[in-house]
Design an enzyme around this catalytic site. Structure first.
Site, short mmCIF file in Angstrom:
data_model
loop_
_atom_site.label_atom_id
_atom_site.label_comp_id
_atom_site.label_asym_id
_atom_site.label_seq_id
_atom_site.Cartn_x
_atom_site.Cartn_y
_atom_site.Cartn_z
N LYS A 96 34.91 6.57 21.87
CA LYS A 96 34.29 7.32 22.96
C LYS A 96 32.79 7.02 23.00
O LYS A 96 32.15 6.90 21.94
CB LYS A 96 34.53 8.82 22.72
CG LYS A 96 34.12 9.72 23.87
CD LYS A 96 34.47 11.17 23.54
CE LYS A 96 34.16 12.12 24.69
NZ LYS A 96 34.53 13.52 24.37
N SER A 106 38.42 18.53 24.42
CA SER A 106 38.17 17.19 24.96
C SER A 106 38.95 16.05 24.31
O SER A 106 38.98 14.95 24.84
CB SER A 106 36.68 16.86 24.88
OG SER A 106 36.01 17.52 25.92
N SER A 133 37.27 15.61 27.92
CA SER A 133 36.33 14.60 28.36
C SER A 133 36.61 13.22 27.77
O SER A 133 36.09 12.23 28.27
CB SER A 133 34.92 15.02 28.00
OG SER A 133 34.76 15.09 26.60
#
Lengths: 101, 439
Positions: free
Chosen positions: B28, B127, B103
């Protein structure tokens, strides 16, 4: 649904002031839209007023934190070039900041 | 490729290789990778190149994993759809008209289409689990303090943890083995010994007591998702577990408490973006103009909203009204979970109350989007662990359920997740957009 006339939780002026505190410029459109959205969001947040929190201690952190102190020994630092590699403006090995006073 | 070649050469020479030798891991984009752009999917950091590695990256690389790339996310991890990324949304591999969740949407989608064997995400209020659920992969939010946050770009420090996103539970346990460790560079990192998590995956759940929080199976959740979760619980019962209904009475206050705390912490964390040392810098001669213009242009609308609301909740006159109350509610929620765990070993609930949304469906209404985090945020508030696993499909769209454990009970929740997975086939189903090159 009939719209009930409720007192606003936050006014456009307050939004502007808080944005100023946060050093965040807002466009006219944002100010209007955010004020509307913030009133919806804050009135939902007000739900926590119903929670029975009398005599309840706050939880800042879920684990019992103790001070973590490292030994006072030097570790290899970043080079000046590495430390400055992301600075948008620099001069002679220094970061160039806008005038403060 | 160079790393892969080096590992191959070392293997030929008979060298002992790391535990993740040759495993392609996607990361990420809020986790710092030395000399590789780390943007947080924000214009503010669009050109940010960290001069150092986060601890998690160091640990992966030390075990000979190959970092294949950085993945898209909601800007500064603020969202549940990956639509707030400055670089555009990540589509759902099961239906490209829908969101991948957020996310960590890019990480979950990358694993689902096999662009990477595994991925690393971060979970502040769901997330990792939300996109894992939406993309039909496994996603773990570890206990607060288990994984170092050094090098994770901060959004809400007291809530967030880095966690693995993988195709199955075994891979998840394997990755956790590598990343779960004490780190003196993160003062909230704990020092505990853990066994090899993969050794716990023995399929034995006889005598396990499952609690089903009634509030998370209630109105507001798609009935078909509730059904899928119950079906999973019945299967675990067949495997030797027992279950009972339980209650988390204060969970109705979890969302406002979570958002108030997360926004408050965000407003403080994101105060560092002044465009002087790094980040987007606006032109101007007066410092306050440079700061506030740079932040206006550098941050997207959701980030701006949260900074302002967080600043408001922390400001004089409102601190007690909002922030302090939220912290007290956090205590209540923590107590609710502690009570539930007195009677039960794990709790099971849907990961998301709804199926993956259409792109554009929720993004224009911030409050409506916040409400979809109802099942995930309370785990971050109480600091325990939870793993989301695929538990079915509705109209060809993935459904996930989460197995929630008390702090540092990763071994147990992974064992339950594994037992479930080995007796179902949901995790073997592949989306149409599978990357054929890697499979």
């Amino acid at each position: 649904m009939k719209e009930t006339k409720k007192e606003k939780l936050i006014s456009e002026r307050e939004v502007e002031h808080v944005a100023w505190l946060a050093k965040l410029e807002l466009s006219k459109e944002d100010k209007k839209l955010f004020t509307k959205q913030f009133n919806e969001i804050l009135s939902y947040f007000k739900k926590i007023d119903e929670a029975k929190i009398k005599d309840v201690q706050p939880t800042y952190h879920v684990i019992d934190l103790e001070n973590v102190i490292r030994t006072d020994e030097k570790t290899p630092p970043l080079s000046v070039n590495e430390a400055l590699q992301n600075a948008p403006k620099k001069e002679r090995g220094y970061i160039k900041a806008p005038k403060i006073v | 490729m160079e790393t892969a070649k080096r590992i191959d050469a070392e293997k030929r020479k008979g060298k002992t290789l790391g535990r993740l030798a040759g495993v392609c891991v996607a990361v990420k984009d809020n986790i710092c990778t030395k000399n590789v752009k780390t943007t947080c999917s924000s214009r503010m950091l669009a050109n940010f190149v960290p001069p150092y590695n986060s601890t998690v990256i160091e640990r992966l690389v030390n075990e000979d994993a190959i970092i294949v790339g950085k993945t898209n996310m909601d800007e500064f991890a603020m969202g549940s759809t990956t639509e707030s990324s400055y670089f555009g949304p990540t589509k759902n591999p099961w239906d490209v008209s829908r969101v991948s969740g957020g996310s960590s949407g890019g990480s979950a989608a990358a694993v689902a289409v096999e662009e990477a064997i595994a991925a690393i995400g971060s979970d502040t209020g769901g997330s990792v689990r939300c996109p894992a659920s939406f993309c039909s992969v496994v996603g773990l939010k570890p206990t607060y303090g288990l994984v170092s946050r050094y090098g994770l770009i901060a959004f809400a420090n007291s809530l967030e943890q880095i966690g693995p996103i993988t195709r199955d539970v075994y891979d998840c346990a394997l990755l956790l083995n590598v990343i779960a460790a004490n780190d003196p560079r993160d003062s909230t990192s704990v020092s505990i010994d853990h066994d090899d998590y993969t050794e716990q995956l023995d399929g034995i759940i006889k005598g396990l007591k499952i609690g089903v929080p009634k509030e998370l199976m209630a109105e507001g959740t798609d009935e078909r998702i509730v059904k899928a979760a119950w079906k999973a619980i019945y299967l675990l019962e067949e495997l030797g577990a027992s279950f009972g209904e339980t209650s988390l009475p204060n969970i109705e206050y979890a969302l406002p408490a979570y958002y108030l705390i997360a926004m408050s912490e965000a407003s403080s964390n994101l105060a560092r973006y002044d465009g002087i040392r790094y980040g987007y810098r606006a032109e101007g001669t007066i410092w306050s103009d440079v700061f506030s213009k740079g932040r206006k242009i550098g941050f997207g609308s959701e980030v701006r909203r949260r900074i302002i609301l967080g600043t408001y909740a922390l400001s004089e006159g409102y601190y007690d009204e909002y922030y302090m109350k939220a912290l007290k509610v956090r205590t209540l929620i923590k107590n609710d979970f502690e009570r539930a765990f007195e009677a039960f070993d794990v709790l099971i609930a849907p990961t998301m109350p709804l199926l993956p949304f259409k792109i554009g469906e929720k993004i224009t209404d911030p409050l409506a989007l916040y409400l979809t985090d109802i099942d995930t945020v309370s785990v971050n508030l109480m600091g325990g662990c939870a793993v989301s696993v695929p538990c079915g499909f509705i109209e060809d769209l993935p459904v996930g359920m989460q197995i929630i454990g008390k702090p540092f009970d990763e071994e147990l929740i992974l064992r339950v997740a594994h037992a479930f997975e080995q007796n179902t086939s949901h995790h073997q189903r592949k989306p149409k957009f599978t990357n054929k090159i890697n499979s």
